[in-house]
Design a protein around this motif. Structure first.
Motif: not given
Length: 461
Positions: A175-194
């Protein structure tokens, strides 16, 4: 009956979802000895709903996923049940079950269980067995050699017993609906909320009174946003394009707390979400409904088969790596197709190749075909990550021609298009209100539905 000249192979199928089940059925029918390795406790693959997502990485960045299924509780099919069945096993209404034309996900799981039981496939499956390694057997065997064999290492999850086996062939059906594909967004790693990917979304309640940014306006983004309007304080649906369907536009205009926004430009540590048009919101949660990636962490082909920006390469007809075929094959890679009949045609082709009933073109010819296909996609301006998006009935019919597989029935194609059109204009109601009654009757009176008596399958056809 299998011809006496046909070869019988030991074949390992990885995965007991729709593609793995039909692969097992076709391989056994062709006279092969089949073992199916399934990491979960039952059949169904993606359709085996799993509510227990607490231990999963919210963004799915961990090397291995604990949860395979991405189904949320309320999910209903986006295609009518009539078009979804395997060619010789209609997905018909069954008394006492979900009888809607666009049923909930559990009804499709029950259909797959029926399919498994009807054809006696359960005895071929080892459940709770995770595959940890698949690779070519070392020794004198060389790539492209007819006698290529495969080492498969697996672990029984409950006993933690490791098993190492050798097979003549491996069919990957994970299958191929398990491994999330994520965008690359500035500040994504530092964003502290959920932040989470929709892979672990199950119910709307945890988002009560929250401001939620939903990234992605495709099917899951639309579906989940419509479900959140009843509990969330506000939902901001962020898409690459503000050119949306009439159906989605109607939904947004109907709900005061549902808003359309362009792409995110940046995330700030204080919870601010900045959009490319200069607008911003303070959000509690960001949910990424941004699709899924192909991943085969267990597979070692010495670099022959790679995944680059969701292009699984090189694959002849999205199925066969030329230098390793037919001993290694993939079922279920293509997207935007009527899945189950296509998986069935793949399974039949693989089974007949392994038995020697049919043959593939030369390795050079297959590689040339792949290069031409990639070139045609590039010329058409189709991004690499959409390599396996088919979206044309003609391709499925041509694929079937390799083994004389029947073309999709016209009613199946028309019912598919009818559902897509209805969803385009009436997103909230298309599953329960439709205008294709004549097509539906044509389908129900076709050989696909009349091949079994109602008494045989307990289906009121």
């Amino acid at each position: 009956m299998v011809s006496e000249t046909c070869q019988s192979k030991n074949v390992c199928v990885i995965g007991a979802g729709p593609s793995g089940l039909v692969a097992a059925r076709e391989l056994r029918k062709e006279g092969h000895r089949v073992v199916v390795l399934e990491q979960n406790h039952d059949v169904g693959g993606q359709w085996l709903y799993d509510p227990n997502v607490e231990g999963e990485d919210p963004l799915g960045r961990a090397p291995t996923l604990k949860v395979h299924s991405s189904l949320y509780t309320s999910l209903r099919l986006i295609s009518p049940r009539e078009i979804m069945g395997f060619t010789d096993f209609p997905f018909a209404v069954k008394k006492g079950r979900d009888m809607r034309r666009f049923p909930g996900h559990r009804e499709l799981l029950l259909y797959l269980k029926d399919f498994c039981d009807w054809f006696g496939l359960r005895e071929l499956i080892r459940f709770n067995t995770r595959v940890s390694y698949v690779g070519m057997l070392d020794g004198d065997h060389v790539v492209g050699c007819k006698d290529l064999k495969w080492v498969v290492k697996s672990v029984e999850k409950k006993t933690e017993i490791f098993i190492e086996e050798v097979f003549d062939a491996v069919v990957v059906a994970t299958g191929h609906y398990s491994k999330p594909r994520l965008p690359s967004i500035q500040g994504m790693d530092a964003w502290k909320r959920k932040q989470l990917h929709s892979h672990i979304y199950r119910v709307p309640e945890p988002f009560r009174d929250e401001v939620v940014v939903v990234v992605g306006t495709s099917l899951s983004g639309q579906d989940i946003s419509m479900e959140l309007v009843d509990v969330a304080k506000a939902i901001y649906l962020s898409g690459k394009s503000l050119d949306i369907s009439e159906g989605l536009s109607k939904v947004i205009s109907k709900h005061e707390n549902l808003h359309l926004r362009p792409q995110i430009e940046a995330l700030q540590e204080d919870g601010k979400v900045l959009f490319v048009d200069g607008s911003w919101v303070i959000a509690d949660t960001i949910m990424y409904c941004t699709g899924y990636s192909y991943t085969f962490p267990f597979l070692d082909t010495k670099g022959i088969v790679t995944v680059d920006d969701d292009r699984v390469s090189p694959l002849y007809e999205h199925t066969f790596p030329p230098s390793l075929a037919p001993s290694l094959s993939f079922i279920g890679i293509p997207r935007k197709i009527i899945g189950f009949p296509f998986f069935e045609s793949q399974a039949k082709w693989i089974a007949q190749l392994l038995s020697g009933k049919t043959t593939l073109p030369s390795r050079d010819d297959m590689m040339q075909s792949i290069k031409e296909f990639y070139h045609s996609r590039d010329v058409a301006g189709i991004p690499k990550h959409n390599t396996h998006d088919i979206a044309e009935f003609e391709y499925c019919d041509k694929y079937g021609d390799h083994i004389g597989f029947p073309h999709l029935e016209e009613w199946r194609k028309e019912l598919c298009l009818s559902a897509l059109r209805n969803a385009e204009t009436d997103l909230e109601t298309y599953r329960d209100s439709w205008d294709d009654h004549e097509l539906l009757q044509e389908a129900l009176q076709s050989p696909h539905f009349t091949q079994f008596g109602a008494q045989d399958l307990d289906f009121p056809l």
